[in-house]
Design an enzyme around this catalytic site. Structure first.
Site, mmCIF file in Angstrom:
data_model
loop_
_atom_site.group_PDB
_atom_site.id
_atom_site.type_symbol
_atom_site.label_atom_id
_atom_site.label_comp_id
_atom_site.label_asym_id
_atom_site.label_seq_id
_atom_site.Cartn_x
_atom_site.Cartn_y
_atom_site.Cartn_z
ATOM 1 C CB ALA A 81 126.246 42.288 106.833
ATOM 2 C CD GLU A 127 130.746 35.499 108.489
ATOM 3 O OE1 GLU A 127 130.275 36.560 108.069
ATOM 4 O OE2 GLU A 127 130.154 34.420 108.443
ATOM 5 C CD GLU A 147 126.169 36.215 111.446
ATOM 6 O OE1 GLU A 147 126.351 35.660 112.556
ATOM 7 O OE2 GLU A 147 127.096 36.582 110.712
HETATM 8 N N1 CAA Z 1 124.099 47.087 110.861
HETATM 9 C C1 CAA Z 1 123.588 48.322 110.841
HETATM 10 N N2 CAA Z 1 123.658 49.165 111.893
HETATM 11 C C2 CAA Z 1 124.265 48.725 113.009
HETATM 12 C C3 CAA Z 1 124.820 47.444 113.096
HETATM 13 C C4 CAA Z 1 124.725 46.601 111.953
HETATM 14 N N3 CAA Z 1 125.251 45.381 111.910
HETATM 15 N N4 CAA Z 1 125.335 47.278 114.326
HETATM 16 C C5 CAA Z 1 125.133 48.432 114.988
HETATM 17 N N5 CAA Z 1 124.482 49.306 114.188
HETATM 18 C C6 CAA Z 1 124.059 50.679 114.509
HETATM 19 C C7 CAA Z 1 122.826 50.702 115.384
HETATM 20 O O1 CAA Z 1 121.668 50.550 114.621
HETATM 21 C C8 CAA Z 1 122.964 52.064 116.025
HETATM 22 O O2 CAA Z 1 122.567 53.018 115.068
HETATM 23 P P1 CAA Z 1 121.487 54.166 115.470
HETATM 24 O O3 CAA Z 1 122.227 55.001 116.491
HETATM 25 O O4 CAA Z 1 121.227 54.875 114.195
HETATM 26 O O5 CAA Z 1 120.321 53.461 116.055
HETATM 27 C C9 CAA Z 1 124.473 52.233 116.190
HETATM 28 O O6 CAA Z 1 125.077 51.304 115.285
HETATM 29 C C10 CAA Z 1 124.975 51.909 117.587
HETATM 30 O O7 CAA Z 1 124.505 50.612 117.905
HETATM 31 P P2 CAA Z 1 123.741 50.273 119.270
HETATM 32 O O8 CAA Z 1 122.954 51.448 119.738
HETATM 33 O O9 CAA Z 1 123.002 48.989 119.058
HETATM 34 O O10 CAA Z 1 124.995 50.076 120.238
HETATM 35 P P3 CAA Z 1 125.076 49.177 121.548
HETATM 36 O O11 CAA Z 1 126.377 49.506 122.181
HETATM 37 O O12 CAA Z 1 123.849 49.287 122.354
HETATM 38 O O13 CAA Z 1 125.143 47.646 120.984
HETATM 39 C C11 CAA Z 1 125.894 45.871 119.540
HETATM 40 C C12 CAA Z 1 126.249 47.207 120.248
HETATM 41 C C13 CAA Z 1 125.715 44.772 120.572
HETATM 42 C C14 CAA Z 1 127.096 45.547 118.646
HETATM 43 C C15 CAA Z 1 124.611 46.041 118.712
HETATM 44 O O14 CAA Z 1 124.723 47.206 117.903
HETATM 45 C C16 CAA Z 1 124.308 44.893 117.789
HETATM 46 O O15 CAA Z 1 123.841 43.868 118.240
HETATM 47 N N6 CAA Z 1 124.553 45.057 116.467
HETATM 48 C C17 CAA Z 1 124.214 44.056 115.463
HETATM 49 C C18 CAA Z 1 125.188 42.903 115.487
HETATM 50 C C19 CAA Z 1 124.775 41.849 114.456
HETATM 51 O O16 CAA Z 1 123.698 41.294 114.516
HETATM 52 N N7 CAA Z 1 125.695 41.569 113.491
HETATM 53 C C20 CAA Z 1 125.453 40.596 112.444
HETATM 54 C C21 CAA Z 1 124.919 41.264 111.211
HETATM 55 S S1 CAA Z 1 124.415 40.101 109.990
HETATM 56 C C22 CAA Z 1 125.840 39.658 109.176
HETATM 57 O O17 CAA Z 1 126.912 40.096 109.488
HETATM 58 C C23 CAA Z 1 125.614 38.685 108.053
HETATM 59 C C24 CAA Z 1 126.833 38.049 107.534
HETATM 60 O O18 CAA Z 1 127.272 37.039 108.057
HETATM 61 C C25 CAA Z 1 127.504 38.568 106.347
#
Ligand code: CAA
Length: 284
Positions: A81, A127, A147
């Protein structure tokens, strides 16, 4: 407010901002949906989900389409998300039903959906893949429910509790990989590789990164070559295994099996076998 990027694509008359759609396969009978927010790893913002639902509905209505493939990019299927979009939500917003209330449309599509996953399938992205009927993974795919690391838990909002496959993320993962691995993934946020996901039963096949989408399309073509109505019954019956007791599920299966005998396609399929020819299904 965080904005999705603004590239626009015109496909089949529909302008989409966050996805690309196309019809694939020799007979154009496969609907392909590609999530397309590469700069944010296909984070699932509201607009993306609304477009996804629109595309799913269009393919569901299209009589030429027999199966759907859902994919993302090489680096990410979807990283969950959109955290920036959801960070300021209050409990009241969530509880009043506005938040994620339209995310479960995919579970009500009758046509089979294959997820072709490359790169990250995290949180809501994992998911989303799990809500599909079959998961094919590229060999570098990673699955996870991180999460916990951002102070929340996996969740997939089911607007209709009676929907056939509208369970929450912790529920679906646990059914797919068993309690110990699901608990470890949900409590640590650790990701698992495509190989581990296959071993655990989360994905059915692994392919090289460059070929996974094509392989998914080929599988979808094969599915689309059978009777659509019988295919929908088969999908409904398998999905019932996640919602019902064994006794209830077997009863439903029997009813659906009997129902196939009310179709022209059952007559055609069995006649074709007896006459040693290829069946010509009419989806009736
Ligand atoms: N939401 C919004 N933006 C996101 C995102 C997310 N879930 N995942 C990545 N991005 C964005 C980052 O903010 C970044 O944007 P900026 O360049 O503007 O800063 C861009 O995508 C690239 O990401 P990274 O620089 O972090 O890339 P990386 O290769 O270093 O890392 C990653 C990759 C490990 C996937 C890391 O981006 C990450 O941990 N993302 C979040 C994953 C996460 O926590 N997902 C769960 C979300 S909650 C959810 O899904 C709830 C539910 O159950 C419905």
């Amino acid at each position: 407010m965080h904005r999705c990027h603004t590239l626009k694509y015109e496909v089949q008359g529909a302008a989409f901002e966050y996805i690309i759609t196309a019809k694939k396969g020799k007979n154009s009978n496969v609907g392909l949906i590609q999530l397309n927010r590469p700069k944010v790893l296909n984070a699932l913002c509201n607009g993306l989900i609304m477009e996804l639902n629109q595309a799913l509905e269009a393919f569901e209505e299209d009589p030429a389409v027999g199966a759907i493939v859902l994919t993302g990019g090489e680096k990410a299927f979807a990283a969950g998300a959109d955290i920036k979009e959801m960070q300021s939500h209050t409990f009241q917003d969530c509880y009043s039903g506005r938040f994620l209330s339209h995310w479960d449309r995919l579970t009500r599509v009758k046509k089979p959906i294959i997820a072709a996953v490359n790169g990250y399938a995290l949180g809501g992205g994992c998911e989303l893949a799990m809500m599909c009927d079959i998961i094919y993974a590229g060999e570098k795919a990673q699955f996870g429910q991180p999460e916990i690391l951002i102070g929340t838990i996996p969740e997939w909002h089911a607007q209709q509790p009676s929907a056939p496959a509208g369970a929450g993320g912790t529920q679906r993962l646990t059914r797919a990989v068993g309690k110990s691995l699901a608990m470890e993934m949900v409590l640590t946020g650790d990701r698992i590789s495509a190989q581990d996901a296959k071993q655990a039963g989360l994905v059915s096949k692994i392919f090289p990164v460059e070929t996974v989408v094509e392989e998914a399309i080929q599988c979808a073509e094969k599915i689309a070559s059978s009777s659509k109505i019988i295919t929908a019954m088969a999908k409904e019956s398998v999905n019932a295994a996640f919602e019902m007791t064994l006794a209830e599920g077997v009863k439903l299966e029997k009813k659906l099996f009997y129902s196939t005998f009310a179709t022209d396609d059952q007559k055609e399929g069995m006649a074709a076998f007896v006459e040693k020819r290829k069946a010509n299904f009419k989806d009736q």
